[in-house]
Design a protein around this motif. Structure first.
Motif, PDB file in Angstrom:
ATOM      1  N   GLU A 125       0.876  -1.174   0.000  1.00  0.00           N
ATOM      2  CA  GLU A 125       0.000   0.000   0.000  1.00  0.00           C
ATOM      3  C   GLU A 125       0.913   1.222   0.000  1.00  0.00           C
ATOM      4  O   GLU A 125       1.676   1.435   0.946  1.00  0.00           O
ATOM      5  CB  GLU A 125      -0.901  -0.003   1.229  1.00  0.00           C
ATOM      6  N   VAL A 126       0.881   1.994  -1.066  1.00  0.00           N
ATOM      7  CA  VAL A 126       1.765   3.149  -1.222  1.00  0.00           C
ATOM      8  C   VAL A 126       1.091   4.382  -0.636  1.00  0.00           C
ATOM      9  O   VAL A 126      -0.050   4.701  -0.991  1.00  0.00           O
ATOM     10  CB  VAL A 126       2.133   3.383  -2.699  1.00  0.00           C
ATOM     11  N   LYS A 127       1.795   5.053   0.252  1.00  0.00           N
ATOM     12  CA  LYS A 127       1.278   6.271   0.895  1.00  0.00           C
ATOM     13  C   LYS A 127       2.358   7.337   0.916  1.00  0.00           C
ATOM     14  O   LYS A 127       3.543   7.035   0.993  1.00  0.00           O
ATOM     15  CB  LYS A 127       0.856   5.993   2.345  1.00  0.00           C
ATOM     16  N   GLY A 128       1.925   8.575   0.897  1.00  0.00           N
ATOM     17  CA  GLY A 128       2.826   9.701   1.063  1.00  0.00           C
ATOM     18  C   GLY A 128       3.207   9.849   2.522  1.00  0.00           C
ATOM     19  O   GLY A 128       2.719   9.104   3.382  1.00  0.00           O
ATOM     20  N   ASN A 150      -4.855  -9.432   6.789  1.00  0.00           N
ATOM     21  CA  ASN A 150      -5.221 -10.743   6.244  1.00  0.00           C
ATOM     22  C   ASN A 150      -4.109 -11.356   5.403  1.00  0.00           C
ATOM     23  O   ASN A 150      -3.891 -12.562   5.440  1.00  0.00           O
ATOM     24  CB  ASN A 150      -6.518 -10.651   5.429  1.00  0.00           C
ATOM     25  N   VAL A 151      -3.389 -10.544   4.646  1.00  0.00           N
ATOM     26  CA  VAL A 151      -2.265 -11.059   3.861  1.00  0.00           C
ATOM     27  C   VAL A 151      -1.223 -11.683   4.779  1.00  0.00           C
ATOM     28  O   VAL A 151      -0.748 -12.801   4.551  1.00  0.00           O
ATOM     29  CB  VAL A 151      -1.635  -9.946   2.983  1.00  0.00           C
ATOM     30  N   VAL A 152      -0.874 -10.989   5.847  1.00  0.00           N
ATOM     31  CA  VAL A 152       0.117 -11.508   6.798  1.00  0.00           C
ATOM     32  C   VAL A 152      -0.409 -12.752   7.492  1.00  0.00           C
ATOM     33  O   VAL A 152       0.305 -13.743   7.651  1.00  0.00           O
ATOM     34  CB  VAL A 152       0.503 -10.411   7.828  1.00  0.00           C
ATOM     35  N   ARG A 153      -1.669 -12.735   7.885  1.00  0.00           N
ATOM     36  CA  ARG A 153      -2.279 -13.881   8.566  1.00  0.00           C
ATOM     37  C   ARG A 153      -2.211 -15.143   7.710  1.00  0.00           C
ATOM     38  O   ARG A 153      -2.057 -16.253   8.207  1.00  0.00           O
ATOM     39  CB  ARG A 153      -3.739 -13.562   8.913  1.00  0.00           C
ATOM     40  N   LEU A 154      -2.271 -14.966   6.390  1.00  0.00           N
ATOM     41  CA  LEU A 154      -2.260 -16.101   5.471  1.00  0.00           C
ATOM     42  C   LEU A 154      -0.866 -16.445   4.952  1.00  0.00           C
ATOM     43  O   LEU A 154      -0.726 -17.270   4.052  1.00  0.00           O
ATOM     44  CB  LEU A 154      -3.216 -15.832   4.312  1.00  0.00           C
ATOM     45  N   GLY A 155       0.173 -15.806   5.506  1.00  0.00           N
ATOM     46  CA  GLY A 155       1.536 -16.179   5.154  1.00  0.00           C
ATOM     47  C   GLY A 155       2.244 -15.253   4.193  1.00  0.00           C
ATOM     48  O   GLY A 155       3.391 -15.497   3.825  1.00  0.00           O
ATOM     49  N   GLY A 156       1.592 -14.192   3.772  1.00  0.00           N
ATOM     50  CA  GLY A 156       2.231 -13.240   2.877  1.00  0.00           C
ATOM     51  C   GLY A 156       2.978 -12.166   3.639  1.00  0.00           C
ATOM     52  O   GLY A 156       3.044 -12.164   4.863  1.00  0.00           O
ATOM     53  N   VAL A 157       3.544 -11.243   2.885  1.00  0.00           N
ATOM     54  CA  VAL A 157       4.243 -10.092   3.445  1.00  0.00           C
ATOM     55  C   VAL A 157       3.472  -8.860   2.995  1.00  0.00           C
ATOM     56  O   VAL A 157       3.123  -8.733   1.817  1.00  0.00           O
ATOM     57  CB  VAL A 157       5.706 -10.035   2.955  1.00  0.00           C
ATOM     58  N   ALA A 158       3.189  -7.964   3.934  1.00  0.00           N
ATOM     59  CA  ALA A 158       2.405  -6.777   3.622  1.00  0.00           C
ATOM     60  C   ALA A 158       3.041  -5.561   4.268  1.00  0.00           C
ATOM     61  O   ALA A 158       3.629  -5.660   5.346  1.00  0.00           O
ATOM     62  CB  ALA A 158       0.977  -6.953   4.130  1.00  0.00           C
ATOM     63  N   LEU A 159       2.926  -4.416   3.597  1.00  0.00           N
ATOM     64  CA  LEU A 159       3.515  -3.205   4.152  1.00  0.00           C
ATOM     65  C   LEU A 159       2.882  -1.955   3.587  1.00  0.00           C
ATOM     66  O   LEU A 159       2.251  -1.995   2.525  1.00  0.00           O
ATOM     67  CB  LEU A 159       5.017  -3.149   3.868  1.00  0.00           C
ATOM     68  N   VAL A 160       3.085  -0.873   4.321  1.00  0.00           N
ATOM     69  CA  VAL A 160       2.808   0.469   3.822  1.00  0.00           C
ATOM     70  C   VAL A 160       4.153   0.998   3.370  1.00  0.00           C
ATOM     71  O   VAL A 160       5.102   1.053   4.154  1.00  0.00           O
ATOM     72  CB  VAL A 160       2.214   1.377   4.922  1.00  0.00           C
ATOM     73  N   ALA A 161       4.251   1.358   2.098  1.00  0.00           N
ATOM     74  CA  ALA A 161       5.524   1.836   1.545  1.00  0.00           C
ATOM     75  C   ALA A 161       5.440   3.338   1.299  1.00  0.00           C
ATOM     76  O   ALA A 161       4.533   3.814   0.628  1.00  0.00           O
ATOM     77  CB  ALA A 161       5.843   1.117   0.246  1.00  0.00           C
ATOM     78  N   ARG A 162       6.384   4.044   1.851  1.00  0.00           N
ATOM     79  CA  ARG A 162       6.477   5.491   1.616  1.00  0.00           C
ATOM     80  C   ARG A 162       7.605   5.803   0.630  1.00  0.00           C
ATOM     81  O   ARG A 162       7.722   6.917   0.143  1.00  0.00           O
ATOM     82  CB  ARG A 162       6.656   6.218   2.931  1.00  0.00           C
ATOM     83  N   ASN A 163       8.425   4.770   0.329  1.00  0.00           N
ATOM     84  CA  ASN A 163       9.515   4.925  -0.634  1.00  0.00           C
ATOM     85  C   ASN A 163       9.965   3.534  -1.097  1.00  0.00           C
ATOM     86  O   ASN A 163       9.526   2.517  -0.553  1.00  0.00           O
ATOM     87  CB  ASN A 163      10.682   5.712  -0.022  1.00  0.00           C
ATOM     88  N   LEU A 164      10.833   3.504  -2.064  1.00  0.00           N
ATOM     89  CA  LEU A 164      11.305   2.249  -2.637  1.00  0.00           C
ATOM     90  C   LEU A 164      12.099   1.421  -1.629  1.00  0.00           C
ATOM     91  O   LEU A 164      12.027   0.188  -1.634  1.00  0.00           O
ATOM     92  CB  LEU A 164      12.148   2.529  -3.883  1.00  0.00           C
ATOM     93  N   ASP A 165      12.836   2.064  -0.747  1.00  0.00           N
ATOM     94  CA  ASP A 165      13.633   1.319   0.236  1.00  0.00           C
ATOM     95  C   ASP A 165      12.768   0.439   1.134  1.00  0.00           C
ATOM     96  O   ASP A 165      13.176  -0.661   1.510  1.00  0.00           O
ATOM     97  CB  ASP A 165      14.477   2.270   1.086  1.00  0.00           C
ATOM     98  N   ASP A 166      11.565   0.915   1.474  1.00  0.00           N
ATOM     99  CA  ASP A 166      10.649   0.098   2.273  1.00  0.00           C
ATOM    100  C   ASP A 166      10.348  -1.228   1.569  1.00  0.00           C
ATOM    101  O   ASP A 166      10.304  -2.290   2.188  1.00  0.00           O
ATOM    102  CB  ASP A 166       9.329   0.837   2.518  1.00  0.00           C
ATOM    103  N   VAL A 167      10.165  -1.168   0.268  1.00  0.00           N
ATOM    104  CA  VAL A 167       9.829  -2.365  -0.515  1.00  0.00           C
ATOM    105  C   VAL A 167      11.035  -3.290  -0.638  1.00  0.00           C
ATOM    106  O   VAL A 167      10.882  -4.516  -0.576  1.00  0.00           O
ATOM    107  CB  VAL A 167       9.285  -1.964  -1.904  1.00  0.00           C
ATOM    108  N   LYS A 168      12.220  -2.732  -0.774  1.00  0.00           N
ATOM    109  CA  LYS A 168      13.419  -3.575  -0.874  1.00  0.00           C
ATOM    110  C   LYS A 168      13.570  -4.459   0.353  1.00  0.00           C
ATOM    111  O   LYS A 168      13.892  -5.647   0.238  1.00  0.00           O
ATOM    112  CB  LYS A 168      14.663  -2.703  -1.073  1.00  0.00           C
ATOM    113  N   VAL A 169      13.309  -3.914   1.527  1.00  0.00           N
ATOM    114  CA  VAL A 169      13.383  -4.694   2.768  1.00  0.00           C
ATOM    115  C   VAL A 169      12.307  -5.779   2.765  1.00  0.00           C
ATOM    116  O   VAL A 169      12.565  -6.938   3.108  1.00  0.00           O
ATOM    117  CB  VAL A 169      13.231  -3.773   4.000  1.00  0.00           C
ATOM    118  N   ALA A 170      11.102  -5.433   2.355  1.00  0.00           N
ATOM    119  CA  ALA A 170       9.995  -6.392   2.344  1.00  0.00           C
ATOM    120  C   ALA A 170      10.239  -7.528   1.352  1.00  0.00           C
ATOM    121  O   ALA A 170       9.892  -8.679   1.626  1.00  0.00           O
ATOM    122  CB  ALA A 170       8.686  -5.681   2.018  1.00  0.00           C
TER     123      ALA A 170
END
Length: 124
Positions: A68-71, A86-106
């Protein structure tokens, strides 16, 4: 963050995901109303409200990544928060990304083998 900058962040994230071998798509949630050249308005239903902006399948285990991309000042709606949980509960990885670096970690987290659930428990 201006909408244009959020779109730029989304594009950068999609490009990064594709370059790292992920299958990634940009989703549009809710109702989309478009006007054609004749002035006719048409409504299209997108994904379920709350669905993350970007969904990806991350190799080598095929884990789902929901982004989920947010400013800088952006906040999640309740339906967006529920989707990520729900994504995390089912075994996925989920995040709020404010920049590309957040996604690289995920993505690095998503590349790890998923934990096997205990009998009767969901993935965590």
């Amino acid at each position: 963050m201006k909408l244009g900058r959020e779109r730029d962040t989304q594009r950068a994230i999609l490009e990064y995901l594709r370059l790292t071998g992920c299958l990634a798509v940009r989703t549009n949630a809710g109702l989309i109303v478009l006007t054609d050249k004749q002035g006719q308005r048409r409504a299209f239903h997108g994904a379920t409200p709350g669905t993350s902006d970007i969904l990806a399948c991350v190799p080598p285990y095929g884990r789902m990544l929901a982004v989920e991309v947010k400013g800088p000042k952006g906040h999640l709606t309740q339906s967006q928060s529920d989707f990520l949980v729900n994504v995390v509960r089912l075994g996925g990885v989920a995040l709020v990304a404010r920049n590309l670096d957040d996604v690289k970690v995920a993505v690095q987290r998503a590349k790890q083998p998923p934990l096997a659930p205990q009998l009767g428990q969901a993935y965590r």
